[in-house]
Design an enzyme around this catalytic site. Sequence first.
Site, mmCIF file in Angstrom:
data_model
loop_
_atom_site.group_PDB
_atom_site.id
_atom_site.type_symbol
_atom_site.label_atom_id
_atom_site.label_comp_id
_atom_site.label_asym_id
_atom_site.label_seq_id
_atom_site.Cartn_x
_atom_site.Cartn_y
_atom_site.Cartn_z
ATOM 1 N N ASN B 132 0.841 -1.202 0.000
ATOM 2 C CA ASN B 132 0.000 0.000 0.000
ATOM 3 C C ASN B 132 0.872 1.245 0.000
ATOM 4 O OD1 ASN B 132 -1.656 2.145 0.578
ATOM 5 N ND2 ASN B 132 -2.961 1.020 2.028
ATOM 6 N N PHE B 133 1.164 1.753 -1.201
ATOM 7 C CA PHE B 133 1.924 2.998 -1.366
ATOM 8 C C PHE B 133 0.976 4.114 -1.795
ATOM 9 C CE2 PHE B 133 6.032 0.552 -2.743
ATOM 10 C CZ PHE B 133 6.157 0.050 -1.457
ATOM 11 N N CYS B 135 -2.272 5.148 0.252
ATOM 12 C CA CYS B 135 -3.203 5.784 1.189
ATOM 13 C C CYS B 135 -2.866 7.262 1.356
ATOM 14 C CB CYS B 135 -3.145 5.055 2.537
ATOM 15 S SG CYS B 135 -4.296 5.754 3.725
ATOM 16 N N THR B 201 -6.965 6.021 -3.591
ATOM 17 C CA THR B 201 -7.920 7.133 -3.545
ATOM 18 C C THR B 201 -7.234 8.473 -3.767
ATOM 19 O OG1 THR B 201 -7.679 7.192 -1.159
ATOM 20 C CG2 THR B 201 -9.525 5.922 -2.045
#
Lengths: 454, 415
Positions: B132-133, B135, B201
Amino acid sequence: MANDYCTPLDITQIEHNFAELDPAMSPAEAAVEASRCLYCYDAPCTHACPTHIDVPGFIKKIASGNVTGAARVIFDANPIGASCARVCPVEVLCEGSCVEKTLIKKPIEIGRLQRYATDFVMANGKQLFEKGTPNGRSVGVVGSGPAGLSCATYLARLGYDVTVYERKEKAGGLDTYGMAEYKMPQAVSLAEADQVKRLGVEFRLNCEIGRDVSFDGLRAAHDAVFLAVGLGATNRLNIPGEDLDGVIDALHFIETIKTRDWRSVPLGRTVAVIGAGNTAIDAVTQAKRLGADRVILIYRRTEKDAPAYDYEMELARKDGVEFMWQTSPVEILGSERVTGLRVADAAGLVTEIECDQVIKAIGQQKMASFFTDIAGVAADEKGRVVINENMQSSDPKIFAGGDCANGGAEAVDASQMGKHAAMGIHEALTGEKVEFAGAILRDPPKAPVDPNPH
Amino acid sequence: MADLTTNFAGIKSPNPFWLASAPPTNMGSMIERAFDAGWGGAVWKTLGEPITNVSSRLAGLDQGPTRLIGLNNIELITDRPLEVNLREMADCKRRYPNHAVIASLMVESKKEAWQEITKRTQDTGCDGFELNFGCPHGMSERGMGAAMGQVPEYTCMVTEWVKEVAEIPVIVKLTPNVTNIVPPGRAAQNGGADAVSLINTINSVMGVDIDTLVPYPNVNGMAAHGGYCGTAVKPIALNMVSELARDAEFNIPISGIGGINTWRDAVEFMLLGAGSVQVCTAVMHYGYRIVEDMIDGLNNYLDSKGIAAVGDIVGKSVNRVTDWGNLDLNYVVKAHVNEEKCVQCNLCYVACEDGAHQSFEFVESNGKRYPRVIEAECVGCNLCYLVCPSPGAITMERRDDGSNPETWRERTSGQ
């Protein structure tokens, strides 16, 4: 008349039967419905509305949560917008021309959205318009129906000192006394008249021209006079028995219902209604809702010829009304009180209908003698006051509009004539032209094109 | 029945529909219910040092009465103990051996930390990792998430750390909060990533309560920017997917994420190069059950096109995306009003008058007034066609003879 000559139903049942046909919209319903509006440009609904309300404009405002702004758009073009939201034949006007009807057979519910917006401001007692700076001129308005209220509103906004003369004890004309109760309770029309009062317009109620005030006195007291006297008494059938107990004209029948003093409304067990216009429908449906066992609509021509709107006819059908087409009344039977009706069919065959009430709904007389004998203005061969495009009569000081000038049409038509009369009066008295919202529809202007190559 | 089985960078799943790492994949029982509903894979809610969340956390963007065309959130990674998640992950994988269980990871930027969680997690038997780079809120303030993905060197470095110890495929999830998606994508590839997934996002403030003056979502009178997702972000995601897919130096698989609601959305992502797709917001709105039509619709689409396997559509539109300078300047379309379908809303007229090139006029025909295109003025922009509510009432019609295509590059290359 016997005490039982009235509704047999209990009050709870009657109140249920006379609840408004179309319920009010909740904010959520209004938001969903408003969001369906495509916001057409030079919109068909606005063209179809006789007062040319900017319909997409007010619906967009409801969608944005600007409900006060929506009501202002409505009342700006139609001072009786709350009544029209309920009594307009929207099926043949705005909603009938709605693009969504063409596209998916589901027009936007413009009438109910209009009611939502106008209810909102009336419930909050919001004053949307102010009386204009007094200009020292006065206008007398005769009649407080749709045309009179509309004209008075616009004149007050221009700064005129306006007095409305009304022969009845309440203002509003047919909106107050002549609409089926399930379409519009009287309170709506009275609240609308109150809006006009708040603009500084003086109302002289129980004041009949020729009885309480002379027409010449009226003419002398004001710089201009607007006649919005509507139509006269219901036409006579001119058949034997017409003056028996139990024969009543539809407008009187409806007027007694408007009091909501249900037991005071004369009602037989079997009711024959003569005529097939929209007033006849209002009479048959309400007689049925009051609890008459049988209600029979009798019309001398065919169903196809009936002047009532199709959706009105459908309502009567749903209420269980019986129809006798191509049938003419010949004689009303009875010694003191109605016991029956003798009718003839198209072939001349005569039969008798047992009934204890006959309601006449065969149109109203014109006010020709009022115009020619009392007001001294020209009337045409149909008994309508003659006016030009500024609503001005043969006497330059006297203007006219509404049913007395167009022979009888919708409230919304009368409202538009009141608007034009206010504009006409202002121009006649000051030489200045004003134009109120929705007075005139113009083709949209064509923008210049780019002369450069593209 | 087309073959929907997917082999994405070595991760196999019964169909290409995966749940994205988010609240719907918070724990084992949720993922197992999702698999029962038909989802082919799930990326577990990001594992790491458990955090403390705030309340409230989500805000929505509505279009009139249509709820949630966009959603944003300020929720962080998992708030559950790592050992609990790992135990449930192992159980889940054991119960659903044919489904893809992917572990999303995020720890502080230390080699030991990344390698330790990688090793501990792969002991569960999971099928792959997703780093996860991306958020964009909260975690990035602590030097994690988007703080990694926004610096290609960091992206490459951390990927290398994980790859040193990972025995299963490693997917790098990219943040869209960059000017150009290609450098981070290449950095992941250079670090040894087996695939990338995008988009995470987008930085966003969803709105302001105009009565309290507090932006959404309100956390005791204050707000912070959050991550934007849902239908409204799909075009941004499609662009970034296609930019990577058509980059000559980029050649690892792409898992597409961003505003996927239906099988149609999924097909579009796949045509532009996505080998699998990940869904979150639509499930948060309607539940796991939406996958039923995604599978059914995709099947029917492939059958109707005579395509045997879903893998055959991957990347089929990539060569249809190019730079503006390669577009044909001589291709000409003009709008045409088909009166029999026109409903006289005149939206084309006003849109063109005020929003385009004044190419409409009114004409009377059969007692009605119709808008008509002045072809000499029409530039073929599509606006009228786009605003028209009546299908077929406006068509864009070819007006050149097709004989002489010429791009801007060709036109200016001789200068």
